[in-house]
Design a protein around this motif. Sequence first.
Motif, PDB file in Angstrom:
ATOM      1  N   GLU A 202       0.795  -1.124  -0.150  1.00 55.97           N
ATOM      2  CA  GLU A 202       0.155  -0.097  -0.141  1.00 55.97           C
ATOM      3  C   GLU A 202       0.861   1.200   0.012  1.00 55.97           C
ATOM      4  O   GLU A 202       0.577   2.224  -0.812  1.00 55.97           O
ATOM      5  N   VAL A 203       1.766   1.243   0.714  1.00 58.60           N
ATOM      6  CA  VAL A 203       2.817   2.346   0.982  1.00 58.60           C
ATOM      7  C   VAL A 203       3.496   2.686  -0.148  1.00 58.60           C
ATOM      8  O   VAL A 203       3.756   3.730  -0.854  1.00 58.60           O
ATOM      9  N   LEU A 204       4.003   1.564  -0.870  1.00 52.86           N
ATOM     10  CA  LEU A 204       4.715   1.510  -2.302  1.00 52.86           C
ATOM     11  C   LEU A 204       3.957   2.325  -3.126  1.00 52.86           C
ATOM     12  O   LEU A 204       4.420   3.053  -4.138  1.00 52.86           O
ATOM     13  N   ALA A 205       2.721   1.774  -3.582  1.00 52.01           N
ATOM     14  CA  ALA A 205       1.822   2.296  -4.465  1.00 52.01           C
ATOM     15  C   ALA A 205       1.756   3.569  -4.171  1.00 52.01           C
ATOM     16  O   ALA A 205       1.621   4.523  -5.247  1.00 52.01           O
ATOM     17  N   GLN A 206       1.534   4.176  -2.966  1.00 51.24           N
ATOM     18  CA  GLN A 206       1.436   5.562  -2.863  1.00 51.24           C
ATOM     19  C   GLN A 206       2.798   6.198  -3.108  1.00 51.24           C
ATOM     20  O   GLN A 206       2.593   7.483  -3.776  1.00 51.24           O
ATOM     21  N   LEU A 207       3.808   5.783  -2.622  1.00 50.92           N
ATOM     22  CA  LEU A 207       5.142   6.272  -3.115  1.00 50.92           C
ATOM     23  C   LEU A 207       5.491   6.538  -4.672  1.00 50.92           C
ATOM     24  O   LEU A 207       6.151   7.673  -5.009  1.00 50.92           O
ATOM     25  N   GLN A 208       4.891   5.806  -5.451  1.00 56.99           N
ATOM     26  CA  GLN A 208       5.482   5.496  -6.890  1.00 56.99           C
ATOM     27  C   GLN A 208       5.247   6.745  -7.514  1.00 56.99           C
ATOM     28  O   GLN A 208       6.213   7.301  -8.251  1.00 56.99           O
ATOM     29  N   PRO A 209       4.251   7.530  -7.563  1.00 52.79           N
ATOM     30  CA  PRO A 209       4.213   8.635  -8.424  1.00 52.79           C
ATOM     31  C   PRO A 209       5.044   9.773  -7.911  1.00 52.79           C
ATOM     32  O   PRO A 209       5.419  10.545  -8.582  1.00 52.79           O
ATOM     33  N   HIS A 210       5.294   9.850  -6.738  1.00 53.76           N
ATOM     34  CA  HIS A 210       6.396  10.754  -5.986  1.00 53.76           C
ATOM     35  C   HIS A 210       7.670  10.549  -6.459  1.00 53.76           C
ATOM     36  O   HIS A 210       8.192  11.321  -6.439  1.00 53.76           O
ATOM     37  N   LEU A 211       8.006   9.302  -6.432  1.00 52.50           N
ATOM     38  CA  LEU A 211       9.209   8.741  -6.923  1.00 52.50           C
ATOM     39  C   LEU A 211       9.616   9.316  -8.466  1.00 52.50           C
ATOM     40  O   LEU A 211      10.653   9.793  -8.499  1.00 52.50           O
ATOM     41  N   GLU A 212       8.790   9.103  -9.272  1.00 52.09           N
ATOM     42  CA  GLU A 212       8.814   9.522 -10.747  1.00 52.09           C
ATOM     43  C   GLU A 212       9.077  11.013 -10.697  1.00 52.09           C
ATOM     44  O   GLU A 212       9.825  11.405 -11.390  1.00 52.09           O
ATOM     45  N   ARG A 213       8.295  11.874 -10.062  1.00 46.98           N
ATOM     46  CA  ARG A 213       8.394  13.174  -9.971  1.00 46.98           C
ATOM     47  C   ARG A 213       9.651  13.590  -9.508  1.00 46.98           C
ATOM     48  O   ARG A 213      10.406  14.493 -10.150  1.00 46.98           O
ATOM     49  N   ALA A 214      10.085  13.001  -8.396  1.00 46.54           N
ATOM     50  CA  ALA A 214      11.274  13.648  -7.693  1.00 46.54           C
ATOM     51  C   ALA A 214      12.445  13.330  -8.470  1.00 46.54           C
ATOM     52  O   ALA A 214      13.421  13.951  -8.504  1.00 46.54           O
ATOM     53  N   TYR A 215      12.699  12.025  -9.193  1.00 49.57           N
ATOM     54  CA  TYR A 215      13.725  11.806 -10.057  1.00 49.57           C
ATOM     55  C   TYR A 215      13.680  12.837 -11.123  1.00 49.57           C
ATOM     56  O   TYR A 215      14.871  13.205 -11.682  1.00 49.57           O
ATOM     57  N   ARG A 216      12.538  13.024 -11.704  1.00 48.08           N
ATOM     58  CA  ARG A 216      12.666  14.046 -12.888  1.00 48.08           C
ATOM     59  C   ARG A 216      13.376  15.347 -12.272  1.00 48.08           C
ATOM     60  O   ARG A 216      13.901  16.003 -13.153  1.00 48.08           O
ATOM     61  N   GLN A 217      12.801  15.824 -11.275  1.00 46.24           N
ATOM     62  CA  GLN A 217      13.304  17.109 -10.974  1.00 46.24           C
ATOM     63  C   GLN A 217      14.860  17.226 -10.504  1.00 46.24           C
ATOM     64  O   GLN A 217      15.309  18.173 -10.658  1.00 46.24           O
ATOM     65  N   LEU A 218      15.372  16.229 -10.275  1.00 44.84           N
ATOM     66  CA  LEU A 218      16.955  16.067  -9.880  1.00 44.84           C
ATOM     67  C   LEU A 218      17.568  15.590 -11.090  1.00 44.84           C
ATOM     68  O   LEU A 218      18.928  15.664 -10.930  1.00 44.84           O
ATOM     69  N   THR A 219      17.157  15.292 -12.303  1.00 41.02           N
ATOM     70  CA  THR A 219      17.739  14.954 -13.361  1.00 41.02           C
ATOM     71  C   THR A 219      17.391  15.612 -14.629  1.00 41.02           C
ATOM     72  O   THR A 219      16.505  16.883 -14.349  1.00 41.02           O
ATOM     73  N   ASP A 220      17.987  15.180 -15.759  1.00 43.91           N
ATOM     74  CA  ASP A 220      17.223  15.985 -17.138  1.00 43.91           C
ATOM     75  C   ASP A 220      15.880  15.229 -17.617  1.00 43.91           C
ATOM     76  O   ASP A 220      15.634  15.912 -18.437  1.00 43.91           O
ATOM     77  N   GLY A 221      15.407  14.356 -16.585  1.00 43.25           N
ATOM     78  CA  GLY A 221      14.168  13.766 -17.032  1.00 43.25           C
ATOM     79  C   GLY A 221      14.291  12.787 -18.100  1.00 43.25           C
ATOM     80  O   GLY A 221      13.203  12.173 -18.674  1.00 43.25           O
ATOM     81  N   SER A 222      15.507  12.421 -18.645  1.00 46.26           N
ATOM     82  CA  SER A 222      15.396  11.373 -19.546  1.00 46.26           C
ATOM     83  C   SER A 222      15.140   9.984 -19.232  1.00 46.26           C
ATOM     84  O   SER A 222      14.806   9.080 -20.135  1.00 46.26           O
ATOM     85  N   LYS A 223      15.038   9.419 -18.085  1.00 43.08           N
ATOM     86  CA  LYS A 223      14.717   8.442 -17.538  1.00 43.08           C
ATOM     87  C   LYS A 223      13.744   8.463 -16.494  1.00 43.08           C
ATOM     88  O   LYS A 223      13.545   9.245 -15.533  1.00 43.08           O
ATOM     89  N   THR A 224      12.739   7.242 -16.468  1.00 43.92           N
ATOM     90  CA  THR A 224      11.944   7.146 -15.494  1.00 43.92           C
ATOM     91  C   THR A 224      12.231   6.179 -14.228  1.00 43.92           C
ATOM     92  O   THR A 224      12.829   5.361 -14.473  1.00 43.92           O
TER      93      THR A 224
END
Length: 391
Positions: A202-224
């Motif tokens: 349940e927690v991992l499902a809630q975390l997933q969209p935030h993880l995608e967002r955070a990684y995009r913000q910290l990088t050039d967004g070329s990878k998910t």
Amino acid sequence: MYVQHLSLTDFRSYGQVEVPLEAGITVFVGPNGVGKTNIVEAIGYLASMSSHRVSTDKPLIAFDAERALIRGRLVRGAQTTSVEVEINADRANRARINRANPVRASDAAGILRTVLFAPEDLTLVKGDPSSRRRFLDELMVTLLPHRAGISADYERVLKQRNALLKSARISGKFSASHEATLDVWDQHLAQAGARLLHARLEVLAQLQPHLERAYRQLTDGSKTAEAIYRSTLSGPPNDGAPGGGDDFLGALGVADLTDRFIAELLSQRKKELDRGISLVGPHRDDVELILGGTIAKGYASHGETWSLALALRLSSYYLLMDDDQTPGAGPVLILDDVFAELDASRRKKLAAIVSGAEQVLVTAAVGEDIPEALAGRQFQVIPGGLVDGDA
């Protein structure tokens, strides 16, 4: 939410220290080994009743002292709360909330919420599965403190069941009595394990969209970035899912997970008796981290590994903010000596993202490691104390 004042007595290297704090950014600067991390470790302990550096409490108590005290005055919106935790060497830890009668330390967990970034976070990507399980379990308990009992129940049952399996292996005999007892412990383990597994999924499902967002913000967004739960429970027959039908498990309730758990324990019984240890359950699960469709561990570059580790912590912050949107309820952000490990681009991006939090606490060996976006009140840390750089 922010910590307004911190007081430490016989905690780590501090016999006694008072730390006045405020909302916004506070920086602790000092050479390695002088005690910067001890301060933010104490704040983290006040939130979770555990340390991010050690697995037992004994190292937290100053040499020759019988106990350590952490006192914090916390501000959430218009409400002020005092929390005191007594860490004992030879008896259970105790806590006081607003100077009331002592309660179990665990009863004070969750009053303060923190998210801590540290160099050790690289193990979330590069380390063994236990690091990722701990990350998920800690987040699970931060979201709902009563879930600490779920993990504790599972560990207690697992210990008892392992003792039985070990005894049977050593004796070389598996009697009808052993089998009946093991059947009982299978039920207990399956029930406790199903509750823990369900909470993690349940927690991992809630975390997933935030993880995608955070990684995009910290990088050039070329990878998910993705996080996939890999369970020791098998998936449905012939479903073709790698790792054993983990997506299918996420759709099951606790009762169905319990049934699947019992079936898997029975299928693994001979192996478990041969090895004298439980081979099925959340204690052997993993969270597989994926970048651009490829497993991160062993394949991600050093920079990608750092970005992914930071994204995991940042996504925790976003999830906690999403969980309680009450003004002043956001967690305290702690960045413990991370900027020295990052290149200029990642420093700038991380600093820009976190600078807007209600309270940000930063430690660094030298002031030059701190990005301009995190310029704030500064303390110089010296052996056994602090010097207010703004005084």
